[in-house]
Design an enzyme around this catalytic site. Structure first.
Site: not given
Ligand code: TYD
Length: 135
Positions: A51
């Site tokens: 992302h």
């Molecule tokens: P995601 O953005 O998919 O993680 P990464 O890109 O780091 O692999 O996030 C996973 C889940 O966690 C998604 O449902 C959003 C949630 N989340 C939060 O609630 N708060 C946060 O600070 C972060 C980074 C993610």
């Protein structure tokens, strides 16, 4: 002023009891720290990220173990390999990022300049690239 991604070397105090590093907002990172999150217990082969962010700035630190981060500004990719807990990767806004090749037991801590806001995300690469090239 636009800042490029860069590896930031953090302070490190070493004595016979071990090492200590620390981070102060606007001193060791160029932003106010509004949020801290961390990734752990990644299964073998896990890939995270995939992302981009519109405005968020981050410092990504390998608290334990190692992993690879590929940054992409829509034109070029920049690979980084993080393995030192006293070195963090500063990621400015408008970089697509992929995190992979986590070593067993790796812990990835992220300091962020804003609270979680899904509206700040690009989850679609084509949409990100379009916006990045107009930037
Ligand atoms: P995601 O953005 O998919 O993680 P990464 O890109 O780091 O692999 O996030 C996973 C889940 O966690 C998604 O449902 C959003 C949630 N989340 C939060 O609630 N708060 C946060 O600070 C972060 C980074 C993610």
């Amino acid at each position: 002023m636009k800042i490029n991604p860069k590896v930031i070397t953090l302070p490190k105090h070493t004595d016979r009891r071990g090492n200590l590093s620390f981070i102060e907002e606007n001193t060791h990172v160029p932003f106010d720290i509004k949020r801290v999150y961390y990734l752990y217990d990644m299964p073998a082969g896990a890939e995270r990220g995939a992302h981009g962010h519109k405005a968020l700035e981050q410092l990504i630190i390998p608290l334990s173990g190692s992993f690879e981060i590929i940054l992409d500004n829509g034109k070029e990719t920049f690979p980084f390999f993080l393995k030192k807990p006293w070195e963090g990767l500063y990621v400015p806004p408008m970089y697509w990022r992929e995190l992979k090749e986590f070593s067993s037991g790796a812990v990835c801590m992220v300091l962020a300049s804003e609270k979680y806001d899904e509206n700040d995300y690009f989850r679609d690469y084509a949409e990100f690239k379009k916006a990045a090239l107009c930037n």
